[in-house]
Motif scaffolding. Structure first.
Motif, PDB file in Angstrom:
ATOM      1  N   ASP A   3       0.819  -1.207   0.000  1.00 43.91           N
ATOM      2  CA  ASP A   3       0.000   0.000   0.000  1.00 43.91           C
ATOM      3  C   ASP A   3       0.855   1.260   0.000  1.00 43.91           C
ATOM      4  O   ASP A   3       0.474   2.269  -0.578  1.00 43.91           O
ATOM      5  CB  ASP A   3      -0.911   0.041   1.225  1.00 43.91           C
ATOM      6  CG  ASP A   3      -2.033  -0.982   1.146  1.00 43.91           C
ATOM      7  OD1 ASP A   3      -2.229  -1.580   0.077  1.00 43.91           O
ATOM      8  OD2 ASP A   3      -2.714  -1.165   2.165  1.00 43.91           O
ATOM      9  N   LEU A   4       2.005   1.190   0.647  1.00 40.09           N
ATOM     10  CA  LEU A   4       2.878   2.358   0.736  1.00 40.09           C
ATOM     11  C   LEU A   4       3.358   2.830  -0.630  1.00 40.09           C
ATOM     12  O   LEU A   4       3.714   3.992  -0.797  1.00 40.09           O
ATOM     13  CB  LEU A   4       4.085   2.068   1.633  1.00 40.09           C
ATOM     14  CG  LEU A   4       3.809   1.845   3.115  1.00 40.09           C
ATOM     15  CD1 LEU A   4       5.114   1.594   3.855  1.00 40.09           C
ATOM     16  CD2 LEU A   4       3.063   3.002   3.732  1.00 40.09           C
ATOM     17  N   LYS A   5       3.362   1.943  -1.612  1.00 39.86           N
ATOM     18  CA  LYS A   5       3.826   2.307  -2.953  1.00 39.86           C
ATOM     19  C   LYS A   5       3.049   3.486  -3.516  1.00 39.86           C
ATOM     20  O   LYS A   5       3.566   4.240  -4.333  1.00 39.86           O
ATOM     21  CB  LYS A   5       3.732   1.114  -3.896  1.00 39.86           C
ATOM     22  CG  LYS A   5       4.749   0.039  -3.592  1.00 39.86           C
ATOM     23  CD  LYS A   5       4.620  -1.129  -4.557  1.00 39.86           C
ATOM     24  CE  LYS A   5       5.615  -2.209  -4.198  1.00 39.86           C
ATOM     25  NZ  LYS A   5       5.500  -3.384  -5.053  1.00 39.86           N
ATOM     26  N   LEU A  28      -1.338   2.772   5.595  1.00 38.88           N
ATOM     27  CA  LEU A  28      -1.116   3.792   4.573  1.00 38.88           C
ATOM     28  C   LEU A  28      -1.476   5.172   5.119  1.00 38.88           C
ATOM     29  O   LEU A  28      -0.727   6.135   4.953  1.00 38.88           O
ATOM     30  CB  LEU A  28      -1.938   3.482   3.322  1.00 38.88           C
ATOM     31  CG  LEU A  28      -1.926   4.529   2.218  1.00 38.88           C
ATOM     32  CD1 LEU A  28      -0.527   4.708   1.658  1.00 38.88           C
ATOM     33  CD2 LEU A  28      -2.902   4.154   1.117  1.00 38.88           C
ATOM     34  N   GLU A  29      -2.603   5.268   5.794  1.00 36.05           N
ATOM     35  CA  GLU A  29      -3.051   6.553   6.336  1.00 36.05           C
ATOM     36  C   GLU A  29      -2.079   7.085   7.382  1.00 36.05           C
ATOM     37  O   GLU A  29      -1.767   8.280   7.407  1.00 36.05           O
ATOM     38  CB  GLU A  29      -4.451   6.416   6.945  1.00 36.05           C
ATOM     39  CG  GLU A  29      -5.539   6.188   5.939  1.00 36.05           C
ATOM     40  CD  GLU A  29      -5.645   4.732   5.457  1.00 36.05           C
ATOM     41  OE1 GLU A  29      -6.303   4.498   4.439  1.00 36.05           O
ATOM     42  OE2 GLU A  29      -5.047   3.826   6.084  1.00 36.05           O
ATOM     43  N   SER A  33       0.228  10.403   7.171  1.00 32.33           N
ATOM     44  CA  SER A  33       0.194  11.415   8.239  1.00 32.33           C
ATOM     45  C   SER A  33       1.590  11.734   8.750  1.00 32.33           C
ATOM     46  O   SER A  33       1.922  12.892   9.010  1.00 32.33           O
ATOM     47  CB  SER A  33      -0.682  10.938   9.394  1.00 32.33           C
ATOM     48  OG  SER A  33      -2.026  10.870   8.999  1.00 32.33           O
ATOM     49  N   ALA A  34       2.416  10.706   8.895  1.00 31.70           N
ATOM     50  CA  ALA A  34       3.793  10.925   9.353  1.00 31.70           C
ATOM     51  C   ALA A  34       4.571  11.746   8.325  1.00 31.70           C
ATOM     52  O   ALA A  34       5.322  12.663   8.693  1.00 31.70           O
ATOM     53  CB  ALA A  34       4.478   9.594   9.607  1.00 31.70           C
ATOM     54  N   LEU A  35       4.385  11.446   7.044  1.00 30.80           N
ATOM     55  CA  LEU A  35       5.053  12.216   5.990  1.00 30.80           C
ATOM     56  C   LEU A  35       4.560  13.655   5.974  1.00 30.80           C
ATOM     57  O   LEU A  35       5.353  14.593   5.833  1.00 30.80           O
ATOM     58  CB  LEU A  35       4.832  11.559   4.627  1.00 30.80           C
ATOM     59  CG  LEU A  35       5.653  10.303   4.386  1.00 30.80           C
ATOM     60  CD1 LEU A  35       5.101   9.517   3.200  1.00 30.80           C
ATOM     61  CD2 LEU A  35       7.120  10.661   4.166  1.00 30.80           C
ATOM     62  N   GLU A  36       3.255  13.845   6.124  1.00 28.17           N
ATOM     63  CA  GLU A  36       2.706  15.203   6.167  1.00 28.17           C
ATOM     64  C   GLU A  36       3.281  15.979   7.344  1.00 28.17           C
ATOM     65  O   GLU A  36       3.611  17.157   7.220  1.00 28.17           O
ATOM     66  CB  GLU A  36       1.186  15.160   6.269  1.00 28.17           C
ATOM     67  CG  GLU A  36       0.501  14.768   4.981  1.00 28.17           C
ATOM     68  CD  GLU A  36      -1.014  14.694   5.134  1.00 28.17           C
ATOM     69  OE1 GLU A  36      -1.555  15.158   6.169  1.00 28.17           O
ATOM     70  OE2 GLU A  36      -1.658  14.187   4.215  1.00 28.17           O
TER      71      GLU A  36
END
Length: 128
Positions: A3-5, A28-29, A33-36
């Motif tokens: 899913d991370l892809k 994935l969510e 959120s961590a990337l955001e």
């Protein structure tokens, strides 16, 4: 992990990226959120995502905006408005090497497995 892809930018370079370590099994969510949170906190363009010490892909600020980060929010997050201050879901941890200034960001740290310098200088120090 497949899913991370969805989060990875196929045109993003691997050089000049900031490294973000996330635990295996993160949804994935939650990964989005961590990337955001990382992109909101720091002026970086590219992020190398590492799971269990293994690089899995690179994303970019431009890519995450393009795919629409709001579509990755969960029910109840409303219009995406946030309260001022740090995220209540994630606190990004920054670790650096005192010898070579290598940096790693993490959203989780197991005290039994502290982050180590990718250049072999030992355990990294928490810098903020």
């Amino acid at each position: 992990m497949d899913d991370l892809k969805l989060l990875f930018d196929p045109s993003a370079p691997i050089d000049g990226t900031v490294r973000l370590d996330i635990p295996a099994g993160l949804t994935l969510e939650d990964a989005a959120s961590a990337l955001e949170a990382l992109l909101a906190a720091e002026a970086v363009e590219y992020v190398l995502v590492v799971v269990d010490g293994r690089p899995v892909g690179v994303t970019s600020r431009r890519w995450l905006i393009r795919i629409g980060a709001a579509s990755m929010r969960s029910l109840g997050d409303g219009a995406g408005a946030t309260l001022p201050g740090e995220s209540l879901r994630y606190r990004l941890l920054r670790y650096t090497c005192g010898m070579c200034n290598a940096e790693i960001r993490r959203v989780h740290v197991d005290p039994r497995d502290p982050p180590t310098c990718p250049n072999g200088h030992g355990v990294l120090e928490l810098t903020r």
